[in-house]
Scaffold this motif. Structure first.
Motif, PDB file in Angstrom:
ATOM      1  N   PRO A  59       2.909 -24.397 -32.537  1.00  0.00           N
ATOM      2  CA  PRO A  59       2.707 -23.784 -33.841  1.00  0.00           C
ATOM      3  C   PRO A  59       1.243 -23.455 -34.134  1.00  0.00           C
ATOM      4  CG  PRO A  59       2.836 -26.143 -34.120  1.00  0.00           C
ATOM      5  CD  PRO A  59       3.003 -25.864 -32.648  1.00  0.00           C
ATOM      6  N   TYR A  60       0.342 -23.830 -33.294  1.00  0.00           N
ATOM      7  CA  TYR A  60      -1.083 -23.661 -33.606  1.00  0.00           C
ATOM      8  C   TYR A  60      -1.770 -22.793 -32.546  1.00  0.00           C
ATOM      9  CZ  TYR A  60      -0.329 -27.876 -30.894  1.00  0.00           C
ATOM     10  OH  TYR A  60       0.149 -28.773 -29.982  1.00  0.00           O
ATOM     11  N   ASP A  61      -1.254 -21.562 -32.419  1.00  0.00           N
ATOM     12  CA  ASP A  61      -1.882 -20.600 -31.519  1.00  0.00           C
ATOM     13  C   ASP A  61      -3.313 -20.348 -32.001  1.00  0.00           C
ATOM     14  OD1 ASP A  61       0.549 -20.274 -30.215  1.00  0.00           O
ATOM     15  OD2 ASP A  61       1.122 -18.578 -31.461  1.00  0.00           O
ATOM     16  N   LEU A  62      -4.204 -20.164 -31.068  1.00  0.00           N
ATOM     17  CA  LEU A  62      -5.610 -19.970 -31.419  1.00  0.00           C
ATOM     18  C   LEU A  62      -6.172 -18.850 -30.569  1.00  0.00           C
ATOM     19  CD1 LEU A  62      -8.053 -21.292 -33.008  1.00  0.00           C
ATOM     20  CD2 LEU A  62      -8.547 -22.489 -30.877  1.00  0.00           C
ATOM     21  N   MET A  93      -2.846 -17.108 -34.993  1.00  0.00           N
ATOM     22  CA  MET A  93      -2.102 -15.879 -34.720  1.00  0.00           C
ATOM     23  C   MET A  93      -1.541 -15.224 -35.977  1.00  0.00           C
ATOM     24  SD  MET A  93      -2.921 -15.619 -31.722  1.00  0.00           S
ATOM     25  CE  MET A  93      -1.986 -14.219 -31.171  1.00  0.00           C
ATOM     26  N   GLY A  94      -1.554 -15.921 -37.103  1.00  0.00           N
ATOM     27  CA  GLY A  94      -1.139 -15.326 -38.361  1.00  0.00           C
ATOM     28  C   GLY A  94      -2.311 -14.736 -39.120  1.00  0.00           C
ATOM     29  N   ASP A  95      -3.429 -14.533 -38.457  1.00  0.00           N
ATOM     30  CA  ASP A  95      -4.664 -13.961 -39.012  1.00  0.00           C
ATOM     31  C   ASP A  95      -5.458 -14.915 -39.894  1.00  0.00           C
ATOM     32  OD1 ASP A  95      -4.409 -11.589 -37.643  1.00  0.00           O
ATOM     33  OD2 ASP A  95      -3.229 -10.655 -39.230  1.00  0.00           O
ATOM     34  N   GLU A  96      -5.137 -16.197 -39.887  1.00  0.00           N
ATOM     35  CA  GLU A  96      -5.961 -17.157 -40.607  1.00  0.00           C
ATOM     36  C   GLU A  96      -7.268 -17.321 -39.830  1.00  0.00           C
ATOM     37  OE1 GLU A  96      -1.583 -18.337 -40.844  1.00  0.00           O
ATOM     38  OE2 GLU A  96      -2.959 -17.803 -39.253  1.00  0.00           O
ATOM     39  N   VAL A  97      -8.397 -17.163 -40.518  1.00  0.00           N
ATOM     40  CA  VAL A  97      -9.686 -17.250 -39.822  1.00  0.00           C
ATOM     41  C   VAL A  97     -10.183 -18.685 -39.755  1.00  0.00           C
ATOM     42  CG1 VAL A  97     -10.471 -14.901 -40.270  1.00  0.00           C
ATOM     43  CG2 VAL A  97     -11.016 -16.711 -41.902  1.00  0.00           C
ATOM     44  N   ILE A  98     -10.922 -18.962 -38.694  1.00  0.00           N
ATOM     45  CA  ILE A  98     -11.577 -20.253 -38.491  1.00  0.00           C
ATOM     46  C   ILE A  98     -13.052 -19.956 -38.278  1.00  0.00           C
ATOM     47  CG2 ILE A  98     -11.692 -22.319 -37.056  1.00  0.00           C
ATOM     48  CD1 ILE A  98      -8.740 -21.809 -36.339  1.00  0.00           C
ATOM     49  N   PHE A  99     -13.899 -20.659 -39.024  1.00  0.00           N
ATOM     50  CA  PHE A  99     -15.323 -20.344 -38.976  1.00  0.00           C
ATOM     51  C   PHE A  99     -16.170 -21.599 -39.110  1.00  0.00           C
ATOM     52  CE2 PHE A  99     -13.613 -19.774 -43.201  1.00  0.00           C
ATOM     53  CZ  PHE A  99     -14.498 -20.421 -44.041  1.00  0.00           C
ATOM     54  N   CYS A 100     -17.424 -21.453 -38.706  1.00  0.00           N
ATOM     55  CA  CYS A 100     -18.397 -22.545 -38.807  1.00  0.00           C
ATOM     56  C   CYS A 100     -19.420 -22.208 -39.886  1.00  0.00           C
ATOM     57  CB  CYS A 100     -19.143 -22.728 -37.483  1.00  0.00           C
ATOM     58  SG  CYS A 100     -18.134 -23.400 -36.172  1.00  0.00           S
ATOM     59  N   ASP A 101     -20.004 -23.248 -40.450  1.00  0.00           N
ATOM     60  CA  ASP A 101     -21.106 -23.094 -41.389  1.00  0.00           C
ATOM     61  C   ASP A 101     -22.389 -23.464 -40.649  1.00  0.00           C
ATOM     62  OD1 ASP A 101     -22.932 -23.025 -43.433  1.00  0.00           O
ATOM     63  OD2 ASP A 101     -21.779 -24.296 -44.792  1.00  0.00           O
ATOM     64  N   LEU A 102     -23.262 -22.481 -40.465  1.00  0.00           N
ATOM     65  CA  LEU A 102     -24.482 -22.691 -39.695  1.00  0.00           C
ATOM     66  C   LEU A 102     -25.595 -23.377 -40.478  1.00  0.00           C
ATOM     67  CD1 LEU A 102     -24.673 -19.410 -37.601  1.00  0.00           C
ATOM     68  CD2 LEU A 102     -23.604 -21.593 -37.033  1.00  0.00           C
ATOM     69  N   ILE A 182      -4.238 -30.694 -41.112  1.00  0.00           N
ATOM     70  CA  ILE A 182      -2.778 -30.660 -40.914  1.00  0.00           C
ATOM     71  C   ILE A 182      -2.171 -29.463 -41.641  1.00  0.00           C
ATOM     72  CG2 ILE A 182      -0.612 -31.871 -41.429  1.00  0.00           C
ATOM     73  CD1 ILE A 182      -2.323 -34.495 -40.971  1.00  0.00           C
ATOM     74  N   ASP A 183      -2.554 -29.263 -42.907  1.00  0.00           N
ATOM     75  CA  ASP A 183      -2.008 -28.146 -43.674  1.00  0.00           C
ATOM     76  C   ASP A 183      -2.323 -26.808 -43.021  1.00  0.00           C
ATOM     77  OD1 ASP A 183      -1.076 -29.983 -45.519  1.00  0.00           O
ATOM     78  OD2 ASP A 183      -2.566 -29.499 -47.056  1.00  0.00           O
ATOM     79  N   PHE A 184      -3.538 -26.672 -42.516  1.00  0.00           N
ATOM     80  CA  PHE A 184      -3.967 -25.390 -41.943  1.00  0.00           C
ATOM     81  C   PHE A 184      -3.422 -25.199 -40.530  1.00  0.00           C
ATOM     82  CE2 PHE A 184      -6.844 -22.501 -39.774  1.00  0.00           C
ATOM     83  CZ  PHE A 184      -6.998 -21.490 -40.712  1.00  0.00           C
ATOM     84  N   MET A 185      -3.600 -26.180 -39.687  1.00  0.00           N
ATOM     85  CA  MET A 185      -3.256 -26.033 -38.263  1.00  0.00           C
ATOM     86  C   MET A 185      -1.749 -26.164 -38.003  1.00  0.00           C
ATOM     87  SD  MET A 185      -6.143 -25.368 -36.798  1.00  0.00           S
ATOM     88  CE  MET A 185      -5.793 -25.556 -35.067  1.00  0.00           C
ATOM     89  N   MET A 186      -1.095 -27.000 -38.756  1.00  0.00           N
ATOM     90  CA  MET A 186       0.329 -27.257 -38.515  1.00  0.00           C
ATOM     91  C   MET A 186       1.216 -26.490 -39.505  1.00  0.00           C
ATOM     92  SD  MET A 186       0.063 -29.269 -35.923  1.00  0.00           S
ATOM     93  CE  MET A 186       1.699 -29.925 -35.691  1.00  0.00           C
ATOM     94  N   GLY A 187       0.577 -25.947 -40.544  1.00  0.00           N
ATOM     95  CA  GLY A 187       1.174 -25.114 -41.564  1.00  0.00           C
ATOM     96  C   GLY A 187       2.508 -25.423 -42.015  1.00  0.00           C
TER      97      GLY A 187
END
Length: 187
Positions: A59-62, A93-102, A182-187
């Motif tokens: 469930p957590y395609d990246l 894969m559902g277009d949810e973005v993952i980002f870092c804070d520099l 968990i909420d974000f990655m496992m949705g």
């Protein structure tokens, strides 16, 4: 530490039969983004890929985003809460973005879901996020042979899968990040 993690991360990617080329290099690659820093800079200095690199398996395609495409990946997310120090490096894969804070050298990891203004705090560092994700994929590959569902409807997991995933999350993700992870990655 980051070099060993990235090397193992790429090994798991290949064992997962990821889509797209992703290679580890121990020599530092030239990074064209001068304001890139911290763990995210190390990520791009030691992972060589020109197109998106996709880990396979729900469930957590990246999908990892190559550095030249990071700026374009941020477009559309830049509402008043978006900081200039945010750099998108991946998406689900559902277009949810993952980002870092520099703003922090540990490159804390966050996620956003389309249509949702919530900022999901996924991990205090990129290395923690990558380690956890890699261990989740490694579990899926080794113990479940890339087959985590009971049937083809992809609704129910095989016995023990969720318990093992939760054990990885509980061990590697700090308590104050676990719910968002968990909420974000496992949705």
């Amino acid at each position: 530490m980051m070099l060993n993690l990235l090397k193992e991360f790429v090994e798991v990617y290949h064992r997962n039969k990821g889509l797209g080329e992703l290679e580890f290099t121990s020599e530092s690659l030239y990074v064209e983004k001068p304001d890139l820093s911290g763990q995210l800079k190390e990520f791009y200095q030691h992972l060589d890929f020109d197109e998106e690199a996709y880990f396979r398996g729900a469930p957590y395609d990246l999908a990892l985003i190559p550095l030249p495409l990071c700026e374009a990946a941020s477009e559309g997310w830049q509402d008043p809460s978006w900081k200039e120090s945010y750099v998108v490096f991946a998406h689900m894969m559902g277009d949810e973005v993952i980002f870092c804070d520099l703003e922090n050298n540990l490159s804390p990891v966050y996620g956003r879901i389309p249509g949702d203004s919530k900022l999901y705090a996924l991990s205090p560092s990129l290395s923690t996020f990558l380690t956890t994700y890699m261990l989740m994929k490694k579990l899926e590959i080794t113990q479940f042979e890339n087959n985590i569902y009971i049937d083809e409807d992809l609704l129910d997991y095989k016995e023990g899968f969720l318990e093992e995933i939760m054990a990885i999350i509980n061990e590697h993700i700090p308590k104050d990040y676990q719910k968002d992870f968990i909420d974000f990655m496992m949705g």
